[in-house]
Design an enzyme around this catalytic site. Structure first.
Site, PDB file in Angstrom:
ATOM      1  N   ASP A  92      -4.716  -8.326  -4.387  1.00 61.03           N
ATOM      2  CA  ASP A  92      -4.902  -9.375  -3.391  1.00 61.03           C
ATOM      3  C   ASP A  92      -5.155 -10.733  -4.032  1.00 61.03           C
ATOM      4  O   ASP A  92      -4.716 -11.751  -3.509  1.00 61.03           O
ATOM      5  CB  ASP A  92      -6.059  -9.013  -2.449  1.00 61.03           C
ATOM      6  CG  ASP A  92      -5.591  -8.041  -1.386  1.00 61.03           C
ATOM      7  OD1 ASP A  92      -4.501  -8.263  -0.843  1.00 61.03           O
ATOM      8  OD2 ASP A  92      -6.308  -7.062  -1.123  1.00 61.03           O
TER       9      ASP A  92
ATOM     10  N   ARG B 254     -10.567   4.205  -1.646  1.00 64.55           N
ATOM     11  CA  ARG B 254     -10.090   3.396  -0.517  1.00 64.55           C
ATOM     12  C   ARG B 254     -10.394   4.151   0.784  1.00 64.55           C
ATOM     13  O   ARG B 254      -9.555   4.886   1.302  1.00 64.55           O
ATOM     14  CB  ARG B 254      -8.584   3.158  -0.640  1.00 64.55           C
ATOM     15  CG  ARG B 254      -8.190   2.195  -1.761  1.00 64.55           C
ATOM     16  CD  ARG B 254      -6.684   1.948  -1.756  1.00 64.55           C
ATOM     17  NE  ARG B 254      -6.299   0.771  -2.508  1.00 64.55           N
ATOM     18  CZ  ARG B 254      -5.842   0.790  -3.757  1.00 64.55           C
ATOM     19  NH1 ARG B 254      -5.737   1.927  -4.414  1.00 64.55           N
ATOM     20  NH2 ARG B 254      -5.502  -0.345  -4.363  1.00 64.55           N
TER      21      ARG B 254
ATOM     22  N   GLU C 181     -11.227 -10.920  -4.484  1.00 64.08           N
ATOM     23  CA  GLU C 181      -9.820 -10.780  -4.094  1.00 64.08           C
ATOM     24  C   GLU C 181      -9.250 -12.068  -3.529  1.00 64.08           C
ATOM     25  O   GLU C 181      -8.061 -12.165  -3.276  1.00 64.08           O
ATOM     26  CB  GLU C 181      -9.656  -9.719  -2.997  1.00 64.08           C
ATOM     27  CG  GLU C 181     -10.336  -8.422  -3.273  1.00 64.08           C
ATOM     28  CD  GLU C 181      -9.887  -7.335  -2.322  1.00 64.08           C
ATOM     29  OE1 GLU C 181      -8.875  -6.703  -2.617  1.00 64.08           O
ATOM     30  OE2 GLU C 181     -10.564  -7.115  -1.299  1.00 64.08           O
TER      31      GLU C 181
ATOM     32  N   HIS D  96       0.808  -1.221   0.000  1.00 64.53           N
ATOM     33  CA  HIS D  96       0.000   0.000   0.000  1.00 64.53           C
ATOM     34  C   HIS D  96       0.832   1.257   0.000  1.00 64.53           C
ATOM     35  O   HIS D  96       0.426   2.282  -0.520  1.00 64.53           O
ATOM     36  CB  HIS D  96      -1.037  -0.042   1.118  1.00 64.53           C
ATOM     37  CG  HIS D  96      -2.161  -0.939   0.738  1.00 64.53           C
ATOM     38  ND1 HIS D  96      -2.166  -2.276   1.048  1.00 64.53           N
ATOM     39  CD2 HIS D  96      -3.242  -0.708  -0.028  1.00 64.53           C
ATOM     40  CE1 HIS D  96      -3.234  -2.824   0.517  1.00 64.53           C
ATOM     41  NE2 HIS D  96      -3.905  -1.898  -0.138  1.00 64.53           N
TER      42      HIS D  96
ATOM     43  N   CYS E 135      -9.845  -3.354 -10.415  1.00 69.59           N
ATOM     44  CA  CYS E 135      -9.363  -2.133  -9.763  1.00 69.59           C
ATOM     45  C   CYS E 135      -8.001  -2.332  -9.110  1.00 69.59           C
ATOM     46  O   CYS E 135      -7.510  -1.464  -8.411  1.00 69.59           O
ATOM     47  CB  CYS E 135     -10.374  -1.607  -8.752  1.00 69.59           C
ATOM     48  SG  CYS E 135     -10.697  -2.751  -7.409  1.00 69.59           S
TER      49      CYS E 135
HETATM   50  C1  PEP Z   1      -6.695  -5.109  -4.725  1.00 68.59           C
HETATM   51  O1  PEP Z   1      -6.504  -5.925  -3.822  1.00 68.59           O
HETATM   52  O2  PEP Z   1      -6.408  -5.330  -5.919  1.00 68.59           O
HETATM   53  C2  PEP Z   1      -7.303  -3.801  -4.410  1.00 68.59           C
HETATM   54  C3  PEP Z   1      -7.660  -2.989  -5.370  1.00 68.59           C
HETATM   55  O3  PEP Z   1      -7.441  -3.471  -3.100  1.00 68.59           O
HETATM   56  P1  PEP Z   1      -6.207  -3.012  -2.199  1.00 68.59           P
HETATM   57  O4  PEP Z   1      -5.033  -2.800  -3.111  1.00 68.59           O
HETATM   58  O5  PEP Z   1      -6.600  -1.761  -1.502  1.00 68.59           O
HETATM   59  O6  PEP Z   1      -6.012  -4.166  -1.288  1.00 68.59           O
HETATM   60 MG    MG Z   2      -7.385  -5.587  -1.916  1.00 68.24          MG
END
Ligand code: PEP
Ligand code: MG
Length: 593
Positions: free
Chosen positions: A484, A324, A460, A217, A531
């Site tokens: 994920d 987010r 995910e 992140h 996404c």
């Molecule tokens: C993902 O897991 O691809 C996602 C978009 O959520 P995050 O990156 O916030 O876990």
């Molecule tokens: Mg995710």
């Protein structure tokens, strides 16, 4: 500006482009330290804060000395007395005191940042000492610095310091630097996603961290800032010194320290080329994203803060595909945003998009997104497999209801979609749907206006991708979180640089789950988007189009580059090619990567 020994450090490329600037080292400390620039008028106040913090520790040590002096040598060994003397001496050390003042006065660092920066400088000198006894004093210095930091934290009452809002432009920090135009690049062992947000004000031209994977992140936030970044650079924060000249090559994942004039000239040339490329892409801003064979493609934005929405629209997004929302919950020292605060934040995002849809994902705290950078929430063995995202929300239904109510209320002001992260079980789906209904019923009973929302689930976890029928029964649309999905399919911690080479979006198993999700949604006439970071990767655009994807959500900075790929694509031809890639043992080879 250049000279010395040029050397390079290799890491993982996370955000494109080239940055050239002076290194600002952010020391990692066990105490939650805020980093921000202060206004010149606040200099004396910050120096005073450090002084008060230090005096409090000096008093404490004096009290301890007194207590000890009343004890016999058995209860208070000589070593303890000596140690206290050393600590008191270090607290008065001219170099420490003078250095801290320098960072506050000349660089306009806030008190805590100044203290940890100076600690880092002095600690390095200790490391280089021949004398083992003196080398070991480093630990003492760290201890007393931490004590002073804690004493300072005790004095402050507010959550985020007001100075965070100061941008490099509005503060006169620049006037105090020897070279006013010198860009600064941030080098740190690790930056928590919430700290990263504090840097979102455009203070830095680039980032380097020792740890982190490509889709950690911290990397994601760096990418959203659209500045060159390298993560997983292992020992960068030890090798680079404060104020070193540094080139960050965000495309190659390389950091060049103390560049020679030839290398510097080469990178300045590359930088100009990239600027040109960027301005060429700018011409596509108003061009609709339609393929050569007339397929319309939706290019949406991923955002972290409500204020990002407007910029996303300006960057060509036709909506927000992923807000987010957890970033509203971070760095709050345990005080979660209440319904009103969340409602206002979501409204700002809705207004920022000027009537275009905003997809608000319910909070995804946990794993590499702790609420506060140093607060350990429980003792999780495997945080990525632990109480994260929807699991965290369902563990505290009243907190979750607060968020659901805020989202439903914001939906009265414009098109809003709700998106639920990390679902795997039917029981979780049922509880979630029931809580959304409960939130709506409560609002109606209270006479508070709320709007319609489409309810979507993130795919995910492989278990979710393998039980799509269940998901499609309960949700209006799906959004694939490939970051994920890859992590959980391949058992690769996305934040761990030591296994980053195994993190492969093109693994046949990942592609299979992704392709099936897209195909199943299309077959049932339900919307599906991606996404995860894959959606913003131009090397993946053709494959995703070939698999039938028509909705991509990404960092706003990537939108035009992906649009260019869309404009050049013919889905009739990409479709059979994508099937070949999907069925290949080695999809990357089949794609010609
Ligand atoms: C993902 O897991 O691809 C996602 C978009 O959520 P995050 O990156 O916030 O876990
Ligand atoms: Mg995710």
């Amino acid at each position: 500006m250049v000279g010395g020994m040029t050397f390079s450090i290799h890491g993982l490329a996370v955000a494109r482009g080239i940055a050239i600037g002076r290194a600002v080292l952010v020391a990692s400390s066990r105490v939650d330290v805020a980093h921000y620039f202060i206004e010149p008028a606040q200099v004396e106040r910050e120096i005073e804060r450090v002084r008060r913090g230090r005096d409090a520790v000096v008093d404490e040590l004096h009290r301890l000395q007194q207590t000890i002096s009343q004890l016999g040598p058995k209860d208070a060994p000589h070593e303890l007395r000596a140690l206290l003397d050393v600590h008191l001496m270090l607290l008065q050390d001219e170099e420490m005191v003078g250095g801290v003042k320098h960072w506050i006065r000349d660089r306009l660092y806030n008190a805590e940042w100044a203290l940890t920066t100076q600690l880092e400088m002095v600690a390095r000198q200790f490391d280089e000492m021949e004398d083992e006894y003196l080398r070991e004093r480093k630990a003492d210095l760290e201890q007393i610095t931490e004590k002073v930091l804690r004493a300072m934290l005790g004095q402050t009452t507010s959550g985020l310091p007001a100075g965070i809002a100061a941008t490099r432009k509005t503060s006169s920090a620049e006037l105090q630097l020897e070279d006013t135009d010198t860009p600064l690049v941030l080098i740190a062992h690790e930056i928590s996603p919430s700290d990263m947000l504090q840097f979102k004000q455009g203070l830095f031209a680039g980032f380097v961290t020792d740890v982190g994977g490509k889709t950690s992140h911290t990397a994601i936030v760096a990418r959203s800032m659209d500045i060159p970044a390298v993560v997983g650079a292992r020992t960068a924060s030890q090798l680079v010194r404060q104020d070193d000249w540094v080139i960050i090559d965000g495309d190659a994942g390389v950091v060049i320290v103390d560049p020679s004039p030839i290398i510097l000239a080469e990178y300045q040339y590359k930088q100009r080329q990239l600027d040109l490329e960027r301005s060429r892409l700018g011409r596509l801003l108003d061009t609709p994203a339609v393929t050569l064979d007339g397929e319309k493609v939706e290019l949406l934005a991923n955002i972290e803060m409500p204020e990002d929405a407007h910029a996303a629209m300006k960057a060509g997004a036709v909506g927000v595909g992923l807000f987010r929302s957890e970033f509203l919950f971070m760095g709050r020292h345990g005080h979660l945003p209440d319904e009103e605060e969340q409602y206002r934040a979501y409204c700002r995002a809705v207004e920022g998009m000027g009537g275009l849809p905003v997809t608000i994902r319910t909070v995804d705290i946990g794993a590499d997104k702790p609420m506060d950078s140093t607060v350990i929430e429980g003792n999780h063995l495997n945080p990525a497999l632990g109480l994260r995202a929807i699991r965290w929300s369902l563990a505290d239904p009243s907190m979750f209801l607060t968020q659901l109510r805020a989202i439903l209320r914001a939906a009265a002001h414009g098109p809003v979609k709700m998106l639920i992260p990390m679902l795997a079980h039917l029981s979780e789906i049922r509880q979630t749907v029931a809580l959304v209904e409960q939130a709506r019923a409560e609002l109606q009973r209270e006479g508070l206006p709320c709007g319609p929302v489409l309810l979507g689930a993130m795919i995910e976890i492989p278990a979710a991708a393998l039980t799509l029928k269940t998901f499609l029964k309960h949700f209006d649309y799906l959004s694939v979180g490939t970051n994920d999905l890859i992590q959980y399919t391949l058992a690769i911690d996305r934040a761990d640089e030591s296994v980053a080479h195994l993190y492969d979006p093109l693994h046949p198993a990942v592609l299979r789950l992704l392709a099936d999700t897209i195909a199943e949604c299309r077959a049932q006439g339900k919307d599906v988007s991606v996404c995860g970071e894959m959606a913003g990767d131009v090397a993946m655009t053709r494959l995703l189009l070939g698999l039938g994807l028509r909705s991509f959500s990404m960092h706003p900075a990537q939108i035009l580059a992906v649009k260019q790929e869309v404009l050049r694509a013919d889905t009739n031809r990409l479709q059979p090619w994508a099937q070949t890639v999907l069925n290949a043992d080695e999809p990357s080879a089949a794609m010609g990567c």
